[in-house]
Design an enzyme around this catalytic site. Structure first.
Site, PDB file in Angstrom:
ATOM      1  N   HIS A 239      -8.940   7.805   2.420  1.00  0.00           N
ATOM      2  CA  HIS A 239      -8.244   9.086   2.249  1.00  0.00           C
ATOM      3  C   HIS A 239      -9.365  10.154   1.918  1.00  0.00           C
ATOM      4  CE1 HIS A 239      -7.748   7.112  -1.807  1.00  0.00           C
ATOM      5  NE2 HIS A 239      -8.041   8.455  -2.217  1.00  0.00           N
TER       6      HIS A 239
ATOM      7  N   ASP B 185      -1.133  16.035  -2.107  1.00  0.00           N
ATOM      8  CA  ASP B 185      -1.182  15.251  -3.005  1.00  0.00           C
ATOM      9  C   ASP B 185      -0.397  15.435  -3.911  1.00  0.00           C
ATOM     10  OD1 ASP B 185      -4.100  13.471  -3.909  1.00  0.00           O
ATOM     11  OD2 ASP B 185      -2.611  14.201  -5.616  1.00  0.00           O
TER      12      ASP B 185
ATOM     13  N   CYS C 207       0.879  -1.255  -0.019  1.00  0.00           N
ATOM     14  CA  CYS C 207      -0.163  -0.022   0.135  1.00  0.00           C
ATOM     15  C   CYS C 207       0.920   1.220   0.116  1.00  0.00           C
ATOM     16  CB  CYS C 207      -0.725   0.007   0.970  1.00  0.00           C
ATOM     17  SG  CYS C 207      -1.888   1.573   1.394  1.00  0.00           S
TER      18      CYS C 207
ATOM     19  N   HIS D 112      -4.532   0.839   8.143  1.00  0.00           N
ATOM     20  CA  HIS D 112      -5.068   0.351   7.068  1.00  0.00           C
ATOM     21  C   HIS D 112      -6.520  -0.069   6.858  1.00  0.00           C
ATOM     22  CE1 HIS D 112      -4.266  -0.806   2.728  1.00  0.00           C
ATOM     23  NE2 HIS D 112      -5.200  -1.744   3.093  1.00  0.00           N
TER      24      HIS D 112
HETATM   25  P1  AMP Z   1      -8.295   8.659  -5.379  1.00  0.00           P
HETATM   26  O1  AMP Z   1      -8.564   8.470  -6.752  1.00  0.00           O
HETATM   27  O2  AMP Z   1      -9.134   8.994  -4.363  1.00  0.00           O
HETATM   28  O3  AMP Z   1      -7.728   7.121  -4.882  1.00  0.00           O
HETATM   29  O4  AMP Z   1      -7.037   9.458  -5.081  1.00  0.00           O
HETATM   30  C1  AMP Z   1      -5.652   8.956  -4.800  1.00  0.00           C
HETATM   31  C2  AMP Z   1      -4.799  10.151  -4.858  1.00  0.00           C
HETATM   32  O5  AMP Z   1      -3.512   9.893  -4.162  1.00  0.00           O
HETATM   33  C3  AMP Z   1      -4.739  10.929  -6.111  1.00  0.00           C
HETATM   34  O6  AMP Z   1      -4.887  12.380  -5.850  1.00  0.00           O
HETATM   35  C4  AMP Z   1      -3.229  11.062  -6.341  1.00  0.00           C
HETATM   36  O7  AMP Z   1      -2.685  12.195  -6.901  1.00  0.00           O
HETATM   37  C5  AMP Z   1      -2.716  10.798  -4.845  1.00  0.00           C
HETATM   38  N1  AMP Z   1      -1.406  10.146  -4.816  1.00  0.00           N
HETATM   39  C6  AMP Z   1      -0.950   8.828  -5.150  1.00  0.00           C
HETATM   40  N2  AMP Z   1       0.282   8.686  -4.743  1.00  0.00           N
HETATM   41  C7  AMP Z   1       0.789   9.684  -4.044  1.00  0.00           C
HETATM   42  C8  AMP Z   1       1.984   9.958  -3.326  1.00  0.00           C
HETATM   43  N3  AMP Z   1       2.902   9.163  -3.397  1.00  0.00           N
HETATM   44  N4  AMP Z   1       1.972  11.153  -2.924  1.00  0.00           N
HETATM   45  C9  AMP Z   1       1.089  12.107  -2.889  1.00  0.00           C
HETATM   46  N5  AMP Z   1      -0.185  11.700  -3.452  1.00  0.00           N
HETATM   47  C10 AMP Z   1      -0.357  10.363  -3.978  1.00  0.00           C
HETATM   48 ZN    ZN Z   2      -2.530   1.226   3.521  1.00  0.00          ZN
END
Ligand code: AMP
Ligand code: ZN
Length: 115
Positions: A100, A30, A4, A46
């Protein structure tokens, strides 16, 4: 969980721009911001999707909203307003399977879907 990405951020195995951390939650910017301010607030526990939230998580979920409240005030966008989004499952486009809460702020959030 081992694979994850958000658990790896919690453990410091993947870098992030930290906004807030305590024993229960962490908040970071983000990586692909949809607004001038785009912060993700996540529990350290988690939990894969909102469907996996149970009664025993009640205090945790309340704490997440209190954290959002605190960040909004500390970062100075509380008075201007903000939006909180939590995606769940395929049709929502949820990509990371660790719950999240997207906190969006810093502009007029025009792409309103409901309300
Ligand atoms: P969701 O589509 O609601 O699952 O959103 C996942 C979010 O996580 C997206 O807005 C991504 O840009 C963000 N994300 C993914 N990997 C990372 C990371 N390593 N650091 C910061 N944000 C991330
Ligand atoms: Zn997790």
């Amino acid at each position: 969980m081992e694979d994850c990405v958000f658990c790896k951020i919690i453990k410091g195995e993947i870098p992030s721009e930290l906004v807030y951390e305590d024993d229960k939650v962490i908040a970071f910017n983000d990586i692909n911001p949809a607004a001038p301010i785009h912060i993700l607030v996540i529990p350290k526990k988690h939990i894969e999707t909102l469907l996996d939230v149970s009664e025993e998580d009640s205090n945790l979920i309340a704490h997440i909203y209190q954290t959002i409240n605190k960040i909004a005030k500390d970062r100075g966008f509380a008075s201007q307003g903000f939006r909180v989004i939590a995606n769940c499952g395929k049709d929502s486009g949820q990509e990371v399977m660790h719950i999240h809460f997207h906190v969006l702020a810093g502009k007029t959030l025009g792409d309103k879907i409901v309300g």
